[in-house]
Design a protein around this motif. Structure first.
Motif, mmCIF file in Angstrom:
data_model
loop_
_atom_site.group_PDB
_atom_site.id
_atom_site.type_symbol
_atom_site.label_atom_id
_atom_site.label_comp_id
_atom_site.label_asym_id
_atom_site.label_seq_id
_atom_site.Cartn_x
_atom_site.Cartn_y
_atom_site.Cartn_z
ATOM 1 N N UNK A 1 -96.996 -29.119 50.807
ATOM 2 C CA UNK A 1 -96.970 -30.389 50.096
ATOM 3 C C UNK A 1 -97.263 -30.190 48.610
ATOM 4 N N UNK A 2 -98.396 -29.570 48.315
ATOM 5 C CA UNK A 2 -98.820 -29.389 46.925
ATOM 6 C C UNK A 2 -98.520 -27.972 46.464
ATOM 7 N N UNK A 3 -97.646 -27.843 45.457
ATOM 8 C CA UNK A 3 -97.288 -26.537 44.893
ATOM 9 C C UNK A 3 -97.070 -26.674 43.399
ATOM 10 N N UNK A 4 -97.275 -25.592 42.627
ATOM 11 C CA UNK A 4 -97.055 -25.647 41.182
ATOM 12 C C UNK A 4 -95.566 -25.653 40.834
ATOM 13 N N UNK A 5 -95.267 -26.005 39.589
ATOM 14 C CA UNK A 5 -93.915 -26.035 39.025
ATOM 15 C C UNK A 5 -93.046 -27.148 39.627
ATOM 16 N N UNK A 6 -92.937 -27.164 40.953
ATOM 17 C CA UNK A 6 -92.228 -28.239 41.643
ATOM 18 C C UNK A 6 -92.915 -28.457 42.983
ATOM 19 N N UNK A 7 -93.400 -29.678 43.241
ATOM 20 C CA UNK A 7 -94.121 -29.934 44.490
ATOM 21 C C UNK A 7 -93.157 -30.129 45.656
ATOM 22 N N UNK A 8 -93.716 -30.323 46.840
ATOM 23 C CA UNK A 8 -92.898 -30.431 48.049
ATOM 24 C C UNK A 8 -91.980 -31.628 48.055
#
Length: 358
Positions: free
Chosen positions: A59-66
């Motif tokens: 769900x939560x990720x850097x640069x572009x989230x889920x």
């Protein structure tokens, strides 16, 4: 269900440790992990390059989230996506938003000792990845006229307003279900005076948020079920995650339920069959059972019981189902009155509780 050796997956997670754990579990389960991604941008690129059968998406990720990654994938290369969500209110909200964007289902990451917990849950993870891999992603459901179609092809116009007294509706769904349940609930008018029970295969911690979303999007008062809860017309309960929802009493239009931690039925808890079977035994007023998209056979026996006591039954059709397993098993019982695309299911329900139909 697809054979594991035929299933190719992309694993997206910003944690190197989690990418390794998930990849190892899927590989041990016979699933071919063709690429790893540490953010949404890499996940979109991996889908473009490898054309996998399924993506597991953090769900939560850097640069572009889920969420953005799901939206991009559905726009460019529609692919079934399984969201991997932490057990928090914030992640629950984001997960539902990802489902709105086209993700098929979600799996909750364990807390505590993650490696030990993931190992314990590995069979469940493999099963749900295989289930999601069979889904049809980004399916557009056309808007149809307000009609009810029977398996034999007959067409009945939707009713125009007067309904039987004290009708009860039970909705069962699994993979791909949350968004279509929302679609059905948002269309049902308050003046139908339904009392509604909703059984969506969903873990504890998410069913409360799901109930809140339904309450916000429908004319019905929707809450998560609690042990001993009562509802009457215009109210709805969502089965609490990890508990069976049983109808224990029905008197003068008021329905009472209990929650149990009895063993899983059809390998799930809550089980649609438990709610439908106990409702069929307890309720002597009009009763409608609806089976929506989902993997497995849960709900088939419940539909049989509802039909046997004189209730009406509906199953979602294959074309509009993300996964046709549960509706197909229900149809195979021979106890389904009407097979419907998702956009005509509300009208089919109203037709079945109209005074004209009785």
């Amino acid at each position: 269900m697809a054979h594991p050796s035929q299933t190719r997956a992309v694993v997206a997670d910003d944690s190197h440790f989690m990418r390794s754990v998930i990849s190892d579990i899927l590989s041990e389960g016979g699933i071919d992990v063709v690429a790893l991604a540490k953010n949404g941008r890499e996940a979109v690129e991996a889908v473009r390059e490898y054309s996998p059968d399924v993506v597991t998406m953090d769900v939560e990720m850097p640069e572009m989230d889920g969420i953005e990654a799901v939206e991009r994938i559905m726009a460019e290369n529609p692919t079934p996506v399984l969201m991997l969500s932490a057990h928090t209110d914030e992640d629950a909200d984001v997960t539902f938003r990802a489902l709105e964007k086209g993700a098929v289902d979600f799996f909750t990451k364990p807390g505590g000792e993650v490696s030990m917990e993931m190992s314990r849950l590995k069979d469940q993870l493999v099963d749900i990845v295989l289930s999601v891999a069979e889904a049809t992603p980004g399916k557009e459901v056309p808007t149809s006229p307000s009609v009810t179609t029977t398996p034999e092809g007959g067409v009945t116009p939707a009713p125009a307003g007067r309904y039987v007294d004290r009708p009860t509706l039970i909705i069962g769904s699994s993979t791909g279900g949350p968004t279509v349940v929302e679609q059905v609930m948002s269309t049902l008018p308050a003046d139908a005076n339904l009392r509604i029970l909703i059984v969506q295969h969903m873990p504890d911690g998410f069913t409360g948020r799901f109930a809140q979303r339904l309450d916000d999007r429908s004319e019905y008062e929707v809450v998560e079920a609690r042990d001993g809860a009562r509802i009457s017309d215009g109210q709805a309960l969502v089965a609490a995650g990890s508990n069976h929802l049983e109808v224990t009493n029905y008197t003068h239009g008021t329905l009472r339920v209990s929650l149990t931690d009895d063993p899983p039925v059809n390998s799930v808890r809550p089980a649609v069959d438990v709610t439908m079977e106990t409702a069929a035994a307890a309720i002597d007023d009009p009763l409608v059972g609806v089976i929506l998209t989902g993997m497995g056979e849960d709900g088939a026996e419940g539909i049989r019981r509802i039909k046997e006591r004189g209730g009406a039954t509906i199953a979602q059709d294959e074309a509009s189902s993300a996964v046709f397993g549960m509706p197909q098993r229900a149809i195979e019982t021979g106890c389904v009155d009407s097979v419907e695309p998702i956009d005509t299911i509300p009208d089919a329900i109203l037709s079945m509780i109209s005074q004209e139909a009785h």
